[in-house]
Each structure stands twice: as structure tokens, then as C-alpha cells.
Design a protein around this motif. Structure first.
Motif, mmCIF file in Angstrom:
data_model
loop_
_atom_site.group_PDB
_atom_site.id
_atom_site.type_symbol
_atom_site.label_atom_id
_atom_site.label_comp_id
_atom_site.label_asym_id
_atom_site.label_seq_id
_atom_site.Cartn_x
_atom_site.Cartn_y
_atom_site.Cartn_z
ATOM 1 N N ASP A 401 41.691 101.099 174.146
ATOM 2 C CA ASP A 401 42.540 101.120 175.337
ATOM 3 C C ASP A 401 43.755 102.014 175.104
ATOM 4 O O ASP A 401 44.625 101.702 174.290
ATOM 5 N N PHE A 402 43.797 103.161 175.832
ATOM 6 C CA PHE A 402 44.945 104.064 175.787
ATOM 7 C C PHE A 402 45.909 103.835 176.946
ATOM 8 O O PHE A 402 46.889 104.565 177.076
ATOM 9 N N GLY A 403 45.641 102.878 177.808
ATOM 10 C CA GLY A 403 46.504 102.631 178.949
ATOM 11 C C GLY A 403 45.985 103.291 180.212
ATOM 12 O O GLY A 403 44.993 104.030 180.211
ATOM 13 N N VAL A 406 43.961 106.986 181.261
ATOM 14 C CA VAL A 406 43.223 107.581 180.146
ATOM 15 C C VAL A 406 41.965 106.737 179.943
ATOM 16 O O VAL A 406 42.025 105.619 179.432
ATOM 17 N N VAL A 425 41.507 112.274 180.898
ATOM 18 C CA VAL A 425 42.843 111.980 181.413
ATOM 19 C C VAL A 425 42.873 112.359 182.883
ATOM 20 O O VAL A 425 42.559 113.502 183.249
ATOM 21 N N ALA A 429 47.742 110.627 185.995
ATOM 22 C CA ALA A 429 48.237 109.752 184.924
ATOM 23 C C ALA A 429 49.728 109.979 184.700
ATOM 24 O O ALA A 429 50.242 111.091 184.871
ATOM 25 N N ARG A 434 51.780 106.724 174.811
ATOM 26 C CA ARG A 434 50.929 105.562 175.061
ATOM 27 C C ARG A 434 50.666 104.794 173.771
ATOM 28 O O ARG A 434 50.366 105.389 172.731
ATOM 29 N N ASP A 435 50.746 103.479 173.866
ATOM 30 C CA ASP A 435 50.262 102.637 172.781
ATOM 31 C C ASP A 435 48.740 102.638 172.805
ATOM 32 O O ASP A 435 48.120 102.720 173.868
ATOM 33 N N LEU A 436 48.146 102.536 171.633
ATOM 34 C CA LEU A 436 46.689 102.474 171.517
ATOM 35 C C LEU A 436 46.298 101.119 170.947
ATOM 36 O O LEU A 436 46.859 100.673 169.943
ATOM 37 N N ARG A 442 46.707 97.751 166.809
ATOM 38 C CA ARG A 442 47.586 98.453 167.743
ATOM 39 C C ARG A 442 48.390 99.510 167.000
ATOM 40 O O ARG A 442 48.832 99.303 165.869
ATOM 41 N N ARG A 445 52.939 104.211 170.514
ATOM 42 C CA ARG A 445 53.184 105.617 170.853
ATOM 43 C C ARG A 445 52.217 106.544 170.116
ATOM 44 O O ARG A 445 52.584 107.599 169.608
ATOM 45 N N VAL A 449 50.603 111.760 176.731
ATOM 46 C CA VAL A 449 50.047 112.447 177.898
ATOM 47 C C VAL A 449 51.135 113.355 178.462
ATOM 48 O O VAL A 449 52.270 112.909 178.677
#
Length: 592
Positions: A401-403, A406, A425, A429, A434-436, A442, A445, A449
Motif C-alpha cells: 500500500d503506497f496510499g 498509487v 500513478v 494523485a 508517501r508512507d509504504l 512500514r 516517506r 509522488v
């Protein structure tokens, strides 16, 4: 004062200068020579003896190690066999104690074998060391970082000390006031020019006009520095009291995920296995497998390390394809789950990489160390490598999950240490970091993007190399270029700027116009397409006007054309190419 025996020499014991002062001169001495010696000694001592604070002096730290007492107590004895003059009144890093031992061996004919020296350094570092909170400010010194540092707490003190060496050497010391006075006296005795460089009022270091009520003693920068250092860096602190009661050998054996940055080669990821050495406290062997995703290159480090004071990792490692060992200086966190610092090599310790190790033993939660590439443009599609440890396998697109905006469209490959996914992307967007999340793992950052590249910057902004190859070894300078987005406010250099990661630009040199007709560009050296500057040879150059050395100033320029632009972006840094360090008393190579 002690008795004078013309046949056996002079013994000063518990005399006027200090309740702990003892000196032994093992040679006959005439009365006139004795008086001259006293005058010289008085000149070396700080001009503060009459102005010292009244009251009982701070207690020294007892020394319990027999090897230290036997080796050092001959010259540093006091009435208490566990209190050694000078030694019991100082705390510092392993490098600080090592430097002191080298000076004793070099100047005072101290006889030690290698095992004794190692035991002394280890004991003093563990029992007269620094607490973690005390060591962080001067970490750049032991990590051998060439940075621009300002000691904001007292700029006058910094000017007084850095005339000869880094302020980091001071930040890594804790002493009583008398010890700070004695270390100034030592400098004045061994290096008399220190008076002119920064210690005395009429030296090279400028200062404001003295206040009307300023005492004669306070007119001299060295005395103001002593007052400041004694107050800010005393021997006894609450941080050391708490840490010394809590310190223990760290339990670090296991598997660690490695992430970092290697200037000139980009991000680096991998795994390091740490194995405890049987029968030894806080000693380890290491095996690290690293990969550079920018080039696809893989390297293996095999090494050994000691952890001092419960947290100060000092190690070395060898790479099969290189002929120089890497030194490792890292900081072990209190929870024993993270280690960070710098690995480096080179004649000036100039080649290095920043690393972070995260505990990743089998069965533990996933560790997401980072991704490559770091940034994706709006409407872009492509593959992203996810580096880490204990990543889920099998891995489904829904696990990554990239948010919002994405989308993970496919898992190309999945392994515990590396997963490759294909992402898309969307055009709408949100721009930003982005948190991954990968399963339960996790990384904050991890991916950026963006919709444009606003500028590139060359780091470091000011660098230094030293000519060599004939008399002395060359000191190189590595540069790298970073792409930046100016963020929502569209202003460069503000807190919302987005780091888009390192680039692979075109590198070149340009003349820095400092002296008319010096033609530095022709003579100082060359930069390759990894950003590594190689200086020219040392010594006079008969082909250069005036038979001058191959030194000078140039601009190091990076040029890069991002997608969506017709013209390249440029960034540059100033490079000073100077002479070798021909003489260095406490060279790191001494005794190797």
C-alpha cells in the motif's frame, strides 16, 4: 614541595601548582637549570592558578583495572592507588583514549604491547567514557565526517579551539576545571605557536574590545574558553551517572536489515549477520551482503567489531574486490534494535556510506528498508523495488500500500529481502511523500509522488581534495546530485521541499575565477561520471606558470534534463584542491 637531590633528579610532589601534580625528572639538574625549568613550567601552565574557584576539587573516578594501574600509575600515581592523576579526571571516546596512549608511547617512551594497549583503551572507554547523550553532539568527529559545523553555545570558544583542530574533539571530552587548564598548558608546551593562533589576547583570533570591568585573566581567549568548557563539559554529569550504572555488554547477535546511502553510488540495501565471539564480551564478527539498486552491483563485507561503553560500535570490514579495509563507527540504540553510523575508508576517510541497521531476526515483523526508485511522476507506470527483511511471501498486490492514487497492479517477484512490484500513478494523485506498508511492515516517506523537478543540488556544496601520488597519498572528493521539488509553497529551501532522490547527471568542471590567469581547471585534476574527483599529483609542476603545485579552486557541475523539460537543470559545488597533509602527529596510521 619535595626534596631536591642533585644526584637523582627533581621530584615535585603535591606542590603549589596542584594537589594532584607530580612530575619526575630522571636526570641530574643544576640549581640554575632548576630555576629555568620552573619558569618554563609556569609559562606552560594556564594563567589562572591564582584565580581558581575556591572549594574542594571534584573527586576523581577510581581506576580498578590492574593493567591500567601498572602501565599508567608509574607516572600518574597519587596518594590513592586507585586515583591516577590526569586519567581519573577525564572522560572521552575510544578514539580519545587511543590518541592519548599514542602520545604517551611517542613522546614519553611508554612501553606497551598490542594486547595491553587494547585492554587499556577498552577499560578506559567503558569506565571513563561518555554517555550516549553526551556522545551524539561530537559524533561527526569519530565518524570522520567533513561537515560545516558551528558551535553555537560559545563561538569565542570555538574560534579559540578550532584554529588547530575540529571542535568535535572538544565536544567528546569531559574534564574537571583543573584538567581543562592542564590540557591548555599541554598545548602551550608542545605547540607554543598556539598562543599566537588563538590562546592569547594578541593572537590571530580577533575579539571584541574588553569590557571596562574585565579582569586581566579574562582578557585571554584561552581562559574564557576554560571557564566555558569547565561549566558545559564537566567530569561528573547526571547523564554519565545514569549510564555508567546501567551499562552492560549489548546482545547484538542475529540478523540485521541494512539501508543507507553511498555518495556516488546511490542507495544501498542488504543484510548483515552479527555473531558473538565466544568467550569475549561485546566482540562480534560480521558478514554483510549489500546491493546497489542504481547499478545492480553486489558486494560482501566480512569484518569484526567491538562495542565500547555499551553502545559505541567500532569495527572494520574487508571487501574482496578492494585493497583497503573499511572502518565502521556506529551508535547502538538503547533498545538494541537499531544501529546507525558511517563506514569509511581513504587516506582522509573521505570515501564513506551512511548506514542504518534494523534488527530483523527470523520470525520477526517485516522490515521495509526502502524503495528504488524513490520518486515517481504523476501518470507514470513502472517497477518499484522494495528492499527489506521478512517481507511476506507469497505477496499479493493488496499487501502493498503506497496510499491513494498509487495502484499496485502486479507483484513481479517476491522474496524475504526484495520484492518487485509494478505500480501506476494516477494523474490526479496528490503530490508529496508517501508512507509504504507491506503487510505489517512500514517505511515512512518511502516514495515521493511529484509533477516536476524544480532544481538539482550538488552535495557537498563545498568540498576539498588533496593532491598526491608522489610524496603523499591522494585525497579524493566524492560528489552526488539530488533532485528537488520546491513543495506546495514553490519556494526553494523551505521545510516543505521534497527530496526526489539522487540522480545520474553529466559531470564536468568549470573555472572558479579567483586569480586572473591561474588556469586551475587545466591542472588540479578531473571528475568522472560518478562524481568522483581525482586530484593531480603533488609537487611543483614545471609546465605551470611559476612552477606552482597543481592546487586551486574549481566548480564541480552536474547537468541533468528531467522528463518534460527541453533544457537541462544545473547544479554546482565549490571544490578546493589543496596540498597534502605532510605532517600529522596523531595520524590514524600510527601503530598499524
Amino acid at each position: 614541595m619535595g626534596q631536591i637531590d642533585a644526584g637523582r633528579g627533581l621530584v615535585l610532589q603535591r606542590g603549589h601548582f596542584s594537589s594532584r601534580f607530580r612530575a619526575v625528572v630522571a636526570m641530574p639538574i643544576a640549581r640554575s637549570q632548576f630555576i629555568l625549568a620552573l619558569l618554563l613550567l609556569a609559562a606552560w601552565l594556564p594563567r589562572t592558578a591564582a584565580g581558581q574557584d575556591a572549594g574542594e576539587a571534584p573527586a576523581g573516578i577510581p581506576v580498578e583495572n590492574p593493567t591500567v594501574i601498572e602501565a599508567c600509575g608509574i607516572c600518574h600515581a597519587t596518594d590513592d592507588p586507585r586515583i591516577l592523576s590526569r586519567i581519573s579526571y577525564r572522560r572521552t571516546t575510544p578514539e580519545g583514549w587511543q590518541r592519548t596512549i599514542r602520545r604517551m608511547v611517542t613522546l614519553n617512551d611508554m612501553a606497551l604491547d598490542a594486547d595491553e594497549a587494547r585492554e587499556i583503551v577498552r577499560y578506559l572507554s567503558n569506565d571513563l567514557g561518555l554517555a550516549p547523550e553526551e556522545a551524539r553532539a561530537g559524533a561527526f568527529e569519530v565518524e570522520r565526517r567533513a561537515i560545516e559545523f558551528a558551535y553555537e553555545a560559545d563561538l569565542d570558544t570555538e574560534d579559540t579551539c578550532r584554529a588547530c583542530h575540529s571542535m568535535g574533539r572538544i565536544l567528546n571530552q569531559r574534564r574537571t576545571k583543573e584538567e581543562w587548564e592542564l590540557v591548555v598548558a599541554m598545548h602551550r608546551g608542545y605547540y607554543p605557536f598556539a598562543d599566537r593562533q588563538g590562546f592569547l589576547e594578541d593572537g590571530m583570533v580577533g575579539r571584541e574590545a574588553p569590557a571596562a570591568d574585565e579582569t586581566p585573566r579574562r582578557r585571554h581567549p584561552m581562559n574564557r574558553a576554560i571557564d566555558h568548557l569547565a561549566e558545559v563539559f564537566p567530569l561528573h554529569t547526571s547523564a554519565w551517572a545514569a549510564w555508567s550504572a546501567n551499562v552492560r555488554p549489548p546482545q547484538l547477535a542475529g540478523t540485521w536489515a541494512v539501508s543507507g546511502h553511498h555518495p556516488g553510488r546511490g542507495p544501498v540495501f542488504g543484510q548483515m549477520t552479527v555473531t558473538a565471539v565466544a568467550g569475549a564480551d561485546a566482540e562480534f564478527t560480521t558478514e554483510a551482503s549489500l546491493v546497489y539498486p542504481q547499478s545492480g552491483e553486489s558486494v560482501t563485507h566480512a569484518g569484526r567489531a567491538i562495542v565500547y561503553t555499551g553502545y559505541q560500535w567500532r569495527g572494520s570490514s574487508d571487501v574482496a574486490i578492494e585493497d583497503t579495509a573499511w572502518r565502521q563507527v556506529m551508535f547502538v540504540e538503547r533498545d538494541w534494535n537499531e544501529i546507525s553510523g558511517r563506514w569509511f575508508r581513504g587516506v582522509g576517510d573521505e570515501i564513506g556510506l551512511d548506514v542504518t541497521l534494523t534488527r530483523s531476526d527470523a520470525g520477526a515483523a517485516p522490515v521495509v528498508a526502502g524503495v528504488h526508485p524513490r520518486a515517481l511522476r504523476l501518470s507514470a507506470e513502472g517497477e518499484v523495488q522494495i528492499h527489506g527483511a521478512n517481507l511476506p511471501a507469497p505477496l499479493a498486490p493488496a499487501d502493498v500500500d503506497f496510499g491513494a492514487g498509487v495502484e499496485v497492479t502486479e507483484v513481479v517477484s517476491a522474496a524475504p529481502g526484495l520484492a518487485t512490484v509494478r505500480v501506476a500513478v494516477s494523474a490526479g494523485a496528490a503530490v508529496g511523500a508517501r508512507d509504504l506498508r507491506v503487510g505489517r511492515g512500514r517505511a515512512a516517506r518511502a516514495l515521493v509522488v511529484h509533477d516536476r523537478v524544480d532544481r538539482i543540488e550538488v552535495e557537498p556544496s563545498r568540498g576539498m581534495a588533496r593532491v598526491g601520488g608522489v610524496v603523499a597519498a591522494k585525497q579524493y572528493q566524492q560528489f552526488h546530485a539530488v533532485a528537488w521539488h520546491d513543495g506546495p509553497d514553490s519556494e526553494a529551501g523551505t521545510g516543505d521541499d521534497l527530496n526526489l532522490g539522487v540522480l545520474e547527471p553529466t559531470w564536468s568542471l568549470e573555472e572558479y575565477s579567483a586569480t586572473y590567469g591561474d588556469e586551475d581547471l587545466r591542472y588540479v585534476g578531473a571528475v568522472d561520471q560518478t562524481g568522483l574527483f581525482t586530484p593531480a599529483v603533488d609537487g611543483p609542476n614545471p609546465e605551470r606558470n611559476g612552477n606552482r603545485n597543481n592546487i586551486g579552486d574549481v566548480w564541480v557541475v552536474a547537468s541533468f534534463t528531467p522528463d518534460g523539460r527541453d533544457t537541462p537543470l544545473r547544479g554546482r559545488a565549490l571544490l578546493v584542491v589543496t596540498v597534502p597533509v605532510y605532517m600529522q602527529f596523531d595520524s590514524w596510521e600510527v601503530g598499524r
